[in-house]
Enzyme design. Structure first.
Site, short mmCIF file in Angstrom:
data_model
loop_
_atom_site.label_atom_id
_atom_site.label_comp_id
_atom_site.label_asym_id
_atom_site.label_seq_id
_atom_site.Cartn_x
_atom_site.Cartn_y
_atom_site.Cartn_z
N SER A 77 -13.53 -19.05 -82.36
CA SER A 77 -15.02 -19.08 -83.24
C SER A 77 -14.47 -19.32 -84.28
CB SER A 77 -15.76 -17.92 -82.72
OG SER A 77 -16.56 -17.63 -83.15
N TYR A 92 -17.03 -8.77 -80.31
CA TYR A 92 -17.33 -9.97 -80.17
C TYR A 92 -15.83 -10.71 -81.49
CZ TYR A 92 -18.25 -15.60 -79.58
OH TYR A 92 -17.84 -16.91 -79.99
P1 NAD Z 1 -22.42 -20.18 -72.13
O1 NAD Z 1 -22.84 -18.37 -72.26
O2 NAD Z 1 -23.08 -21.39 -72.16
O3 NAD Z 1 -21.17 -19.91 -70.93
C1 NAD Z 1 -20.55 -19.04 -70.76
C2 NAD Z 1 -19.59 -18.75 -69.01
O4 NAD Z 1 -18.68 -18.18 -69.07
C3 NAD Z 1 -20.64 -19.51 -68.30
O5 NAD Z 1 -20.52 -20.41 -67.16
C4 NAD Z 1 -20.62 -17.98 -67.92
O6 NAD Z 1 -20.63 -17.55 -66.36
C5 NAD Z 1 -18.44 -17.98 -67.82
N1 NAD Z 1 -19.05 -16.51 -67.95
C6 NAD Z 1 -19.02 -15.09 -69.07
N2 NAD Z 1 -18.33 -14.33 -68.42
C7 NAD Z 1 -17.77 -14.63 -66.82
C8 NAD Z 1 -17.05 -13.64 -66.22
N3 NAD Z 1 -17.23 -12.49 -66.54
N4 NAD Z 1 -16.23 -14.16 -65.84
C9 NAD Z 1 -16.14 -15.87 -65.42
N5 NAD Z 1 -17.51 -16.44 -66.28
C10 NAD Z 1 -18.13 -15.81 -66.80
O7 NAD Z 1 -21.59 -19.99 -73.24
P2 NAD Z 1 -21.20 -21.11 -74.38
O8 NAD Z 1 -21.83 -20.86 -75.83
O9 NAD Z 1 -20.50 -22.44 -73.84
O10 NAD Z 1 -19.61 -20.56 -75.14
C11 NAD Z 1 -18.38 -21.22 -74.68
C12 NAD Z 1 -17.01 -20.05 -75.28
O11 NAD Z 1 -16.87 -20.26 -77.14
C13 NAD Z 1 -17.16 -18.28 -75.69
O12 NAD Z 1 -15.93 -18.06 -75.33
C14 NAD Z 1 -17.84 -18.60 -77.37
O13 NAD Z 1 -17.01 -17.13 -77.46
C15 NAD Z 1 -17.39 -19.99 -77.65
N6 NAD Z 1 -18.39 -19.83 -78.82
C16 NAD Z 1 -19.20 -20.35 -78.80
C17 NAD Z 1 -20.59 -21.25 -80.29
C18 NAD Z 1 -21.61 -21.36 -79.55
O14 NAD Z 1 -22.44 -21.22 -80.80
N7 NAD Z 1 -22.29 -21.20 -77.79
C19 NAD Z 1 -19.56 -20.31 -81.41
C20 NAD Z 1 -18.75 -20.44 -81.11
C21 NAD Z 1 -17.04 -20.35 -79.95
#
Ligand code: NAD
Length: 272
Positions: free
Chosen positions: A154, A167
């Site tokens: 991120s 985080y």
């Molecule tokens: P999201 O919440 O849409 O998806 C995350 C997925 O991870 C979900 O399907 C959830 O069920 C799964 N998950 C969570 N805990 C789990 C566990 N213990 N075991 C198995 N699966 C598990 O999230 P997103 O926004 O798509 O983010 C995905 C990645 O991208 C993350 O690592 C996040 O930190 C990173 N990220 C997101 C953003 C953003 O703005 N959304 C920005 C930068 C980085």
């Protein structure tokens, strides 16, 4: 010379396929990929992009029904696992050419009030699980002389924000893990990189925008511009598909010399 075709031909040869039978868009034909958190948001977009490029994708997630739905849509295989549990990780496949460590979660609180169990859980899912998954995948990649590890870090792997202690700590740790994997994997044809998005248009972020608009009594567009995108030069969210296309490129032969890198997809946030 059409170098794209040549490198894709090399990939096909590595995968034991006749290169003349593999269309250019199917450059991951014969490869298998494991994507964590693939039932939703960015992970889902990565799973779709990798499958579209020909890879067989293991859709790893805690959410059973959604994992099964995504796997069904892309012709992959669902793997229901709680990544906070190392014994569940032991049940995941290891014959994989591509790992996308994507699963993650957020908790917002000042450090002096941060619940220690939430802090520990976030490190387990976002640091220890990627370590276990990489550790288990490397012997197969080393044996084949090819592998791609892409870690969904991120902008918070490169910069801090207040109230995101667990985080920011986890994402900075992931940066270190990714670089060590790059150094150790290089002699074996394995690259390891991070992608570093700013705010991505996922259900999680859209809910945060709506919540902040309500609590501040302002419009959602104002939340985006004045709060969430304050440090981004480009004033919009990035789409999950844009993140997935960067992940896909890192899995291509054209990115074979890119390793130990962190690729900001942050609209200029880290240019400050
Ligand atoms: P999201 O919440 O849409 O998806 C995350 C997925 O991870 C979900 O399907 C959830 O069920 C799964 N998950 C969570 N805990 C789990 C566990 N213990 N075991 C198995 N699966 C598990 O999230 P997103 O926004 O798509 O983010 C995905 C990645 O991208 C993350 O690592 C996040 O930190 C990173 N990220 C997101 C953003 C953003 O703005 N959304 C920005 C930068 C980085």
């Amino acid at each position: 010379m059409d170098t794209t075709r040549t490198t894709e031909g090399d990939a096909a040869r590595h995968a034991g396929l006749d290169p003349s039978l593999v269309p250019a868009s199917q450059f991951l034909e014969g490869r298998s990929a494991l994507v964590t958190g693939a039932a939703s948001g960015i992970g889902r977009a990565c799973a779709v992009a990798l499958a579209d490029a020909g890879a067989f994708v293991y859709v790893v997630d805690l959410a059973k029904e959604a994992a099964e739905r995504v796997a069904g849509e892309i012709g992959g295989s669902p793997c229901v696992a709680d990544l906070s549990d190392p014994t569940a990780i032991d049940g995941l496949p290891t014959t994989i050419d591509i790992v996308v460590n994507n699963a993650g979660l957020q908790h917002i609180a000042p450090l002096h009030e941060f619940p220690p169990d939430r802090f520990a859980l976030i490190q387990k899912i976002m640091v220890e699980a990627p370590f276990h998954i990489i550790r288990r995948a490397l012997p197969y990649m080393y044996a084949r002389g090819w592998g791609r590890i892409v870690n969904l870090s991120s902008v918070h792997g490169l910069r801090a924000s207040a109230f995101k202690g667990a985080y920011v700590t986890a994402k900075h740790a992931m940066e270190g893990l990714s670089k060590v994997a790059a150094l150790e994997g290089a002699p074996h044809g394995v690259t390891s990189n991070c992608v570093n998005p700013g705010y991505v248009r996922t259900p999680l972020v859209e809910a945060q925008v709506a919540g902040q608009a309500r609590s501040h009594g302002i419009a959602e567009s104002e939340v985006l511009e004045k709060i969430m995108l304050e440090r981004s030069a480009i004033k919009r969210l990035i789409e999950p598909e844009e993140v997935a296309s960067a992940v896909l490129w890192l899995c291509s032969e054209s990115a074979g010399f890119v390793t130990g890198a962190s690729l900001p997809l942050d609209g200029g946030w880290t240019a400050h």
